[in-house]
Design a protein around this motif. Structure first.
Motif, PDB file in Angstrom:
ATOM      1  N   ASP A 271       0.815  -1.209   0.000  1.00 17.33           N
ATOM      2  CA  ASP A 271       0.000   0.000   0.000  1.00 17.33           C
ATOM      3  C   ASP A 271       0.855   1.267   0.000  1.00 17.33           C
TER       4      ASP A 271
ATOM      5  N   HIS B 270      -3.905  10.996   2.498  1.00 21.40           N
ATOM      6  CA  HIS B 270      -4.457   9.653   2.707  1.00 21.40           C
ATOM      7  C   HIS B 270      -3.863   9.065   3.987  1.00 21.40           C
TER       8      HIS B 270
ATOM      9  N   GLN C 211      -4.131   5.608   6.248  1.00 20.22           N
ATOM     10  CA  GLN C 211      -4.646   4.238   6.279  1.00 20.22           C
ATOM     11  C   GLN C 211      -4.380   3.649   7.667  1.00 20.22           C
TER      12      GLN C 211
ATOM     13  N   PHE D 147      -8.785   5.506   5.730  1.00 19.35           N
ATOM     14  CA  PHE D 147      -9.051   4.193   5.149  1.00 19.35           C
ATOM     15  C   PHE D 147      -8.869   3.182   6.273  1.00 19.35           C
TER      16      PHE D 147
ATOM     17  N   THR E  39      -9.455  -2.260   3.379  1.00 16.14           N
ATOM     18  CA  THR E  39      -9.701  -0.964   2.744  1.00 16.14           C
ATOM     19  C   THR E  39      -8.377  -0.302   2.403  1.00 16.14           C
ATOM     20  N   CYS E  40      -8.043  -0.219   1.129  1.00 14.43           N
ATOM     21  CA  CYS E  40      -6.776   0.413   0.753  1.00 14.43           C
ATOM     22  C   CYS E  40      -7.015   1.779   0.114  1.00 14.43           C
ATOM     23  N   VAL E  41      -5.990   2.600   0.131  1.00 16.68           N
ATOM     24  CA  VAL E  41      -6.077   3.938  -0.448  1.00 16.68           C
ATOM     25  C   VAL E  41      -6.430   3.866  -1.931  1.00 16.68           C
TER      26      VAL E  41
ATOM     27  N   TYR F 260      -8.491   2.029  -3.367  1.00 15.64           N
ATOM     28  CA  TYR F 260      -9.945   2.002  -3.544  1.00 15.64           C
ATOM     29  C   TYR F 260     -10.485   3.424  -3.640  1.00 15.64           C
ATOM     30  N   GLY F 261     -10.012   4.282  -2.745  1.00 16.83           N
ATOM     31  CA  GLY F 261     -10.450   5.679  -2.779  1.00 16.83           C
ATOM     32  C   GLY F 261     -10.007   6.390  -4.038  1.00 16.83           C
TER      33      GLY F 261
ATOM     34  N   ILE G  31     -14.077   3.311  -5.082  1.00 15.52           N
ATOM     35  CA  ILE G  31     -15.024   3.020  -4.003  1.00 15.52           C
ATOM     36  C   ILE G  31     -16.185   3.999  -3.944  1.00 15.52           C
TER      37      ILE G  31
ATOM     38  N   THR H 101     -15.951   7.555  -2.715  1.00 18.13           N
ATOM     39  CA  THR H 101     -15.601   8.823  -2.088  1.00 18.13           C
ATOM     40  C   THR H 101     -14.668   9.596  -3.023  1.00 18.13           C
TER      41      THR H 101
ATOM     42  N   HIS I 108     -11.502  11.562  -4.508  1.00 20.69           N
ATOM     43  CA  HIS I 108     -10.057  11.423  -4.319  1.00 20.69           C
ATOM     44  C   HIS I 108      -9.292  12.736  -4.474  1.00 20.69           C
TER      45      HIS I 108
END
Length: 433
Positions: free
Chosen positions: A247, A320, A322, A342, A347-349, A351-352, A356, A358, A360
């Motif tokens: 990540d 970000h 996490q 996150f 839930t990884c960054v 995804y954002g 996902i 939300t 970015h």
């Protein structure tokens, strides 16, 4: 006490850059202000080697470009955009319009009015950044903005078909293959061929960010100041170093100036993460970029406990953050300075960043201390209105206004109040006669 297993390698940074970005940007903006489309074309040729007959894509061209995009990519774009749309609609529903009567016949209200014309900058250059189209164009459209002009640069002299598809499906009204300062300035100032916008959203390189900064206020509103992407991970002794390393590198690959920081209460997790990063860099296709960021700006900090970790993370105030701990939701209570959280190893960054739902477009370089990221509310102007329908209450407000204004030596203001006190309550004033 903080133990630094890895610190930024300042010796690898080399000499300070000699490029005067503000001066270059100012020159381009002034030239476009004076010479319009001719200057836009000149800088597009200079910086992007791009000078088509028209920078704006026609509907026929857009449809032809989209037809070249694989169906799976189109389907994925639609699914991601539905995630973004669902969240943005929920945000909009949370911003309530209201009217209340604070005294008999004294009505105060609030309305949310969309910005009329928005510019969306979708960066490119190194990668086609489809997700930025979702985050800017689609969010503006959910807010109700009537017109969105979208610009994205060519990539290696070619139209980025996937990005164009994302821009179109997000709802862009006009699409231009135009990048850099020249795109931002053209949208902000307006030219013969490009309608001026009122607000510009979207990330970009240092020149794009500087152009938005210089044009902010007089010409346009902007979403927020933005710099290179940042990731900070808070991990406890139960975190998987492989996940942590993976990540961290997911964000380090954005560019050579993207910080990646680990804060953990476990020296074992810290040491194993460093080893995993070194191993993964040998097989990562974007290692030529990610390795530079990790060397220059990567950090691993060991703290005594998670409370200290959260406190230190707040000092970084990163874009970000996490949380890879057994109780990740603790961060919702114990942290306040971040662009987005996150929570948990599921839930990884990324995804954002990509899918996902939300937004970015988030604050960097410590801006999370005073602002959140791009959201549907950024495209709305929350305005107020007031109406007094009760004569007696207008007279009483007139008396209060007169006293309050004279306390500040604003006689003209006071007389507006006096006029109502005279009309509705019969108060006598020497200036009225």
């Amino acid at each position: 006490m903080v133990i630094k297993l890895k610190q930024p390698n300042t010796s690898s940074a080399g000499p300070a850059p000699t490029i005067d970005t503000p001066a270059i940007v100012r020159g381009v903006i002034n030239d476009i202000r004076a010479n319009g489309d001719a200057a836009v074309r000149q800088y597009s040729e200079k910086f992007d080697k791009w000078s088509p007959a028209s920078f704006k894509l026609s509907q026929e061209e857009i449809q032809e470009i989209i037809s070249s995009v694989p169906k799976q990519i189109i389907d994925d774009i639609k699914q991601v955009q539905e995630n973004v749309r669902t969240f943005a609609r929920a945000q909009k529903d949370s911003i309530k319009e209201f009217e209340l009567e604070i005294r008999p016949g004294v009505h105060l209200g609030q309305k949310n009015v969309p910005i009329n014309s928005v510019g969306a900058y979708i960066p490119g250059g190194r990668y086609p950044l489809l997700a930025s189209a979702h985050m800017t164009i689609l969010t503006a459209k959910v807010a109700g903005c009537p017109h969105v002009t979208a610009c994205t640069p060519p990539i290696a002299g070619k139209i980025p078909a996937n990005t164009v598809a994302a821009m179109y499906l997000a709802g862009a009204d006009d699409i231009y293959i135009l990048g850099g300062v020249q795109a931002v300035a053209a949208m902000a100032i307006g030219t013969v061929t490009m309608k001026k916008v009122n607000f510009i959203a979207g990330p970009g390189n240092a020149f794009v960010a500087e152009a938005k900064r210089q044009l902010f206020g007089e010409e346009i509103g902007i979403d927020l100041p933005a710099g290179p992407t940042e990731i900070l991970i808070v991990a406890d002794e139960h975190a998987d170093p492989f996940i942590v390393a993976t990540d961290l590198l997911s964000q380090a690959e954005h560019g050579p100036d993207s910080p990646a920081v680990l804060i953990t209460n476990s020296i074992t997790v810290g040491e194993k993460t460093i080893s995993e990063v070194d191993r993964l860099l040998k097989i990562l296709p974007t290692a030529d970029i990610a390795s530079v960021s990790w060397d220059k700006l990567g950090e691993v900090n060991i703290v005594s406990d998670l409370d200290e970790a959260y406190k230190l993370a707040d000092e970084y105030a990163y874009e970000h953050v996490q949380i890879l701990t057994q109780n990740p939701r603790d961060a919702l209570v114990k942290m306040s300075n971040y662009g987005a959280l996150f929570l948990g190893q599921n839930t990884c960054v990324s995804y954002g960043d990509k899918c996902i739902g939300t937004n970015h477009v988030l604050p960097t370089r410590g801006a999370a201390r005073y602002t959140g990221g791009l959201w549907v509310g950024k495209f709305l102007r929350t305005v107020t209105y007031q109406e007094v329908t009760n004569d007696k209450e207008s007279g009483e407000l007139g008396r209060l206004c007169g006293r309050s204004a004279r306390a500040e030596n604003f006689e003209g203001h006071a007389r507006s109040g006096d006029a109502r006190a005279n009309k509705y309550l019969g108060d006598r004033f020497e200036w009225i006669g």
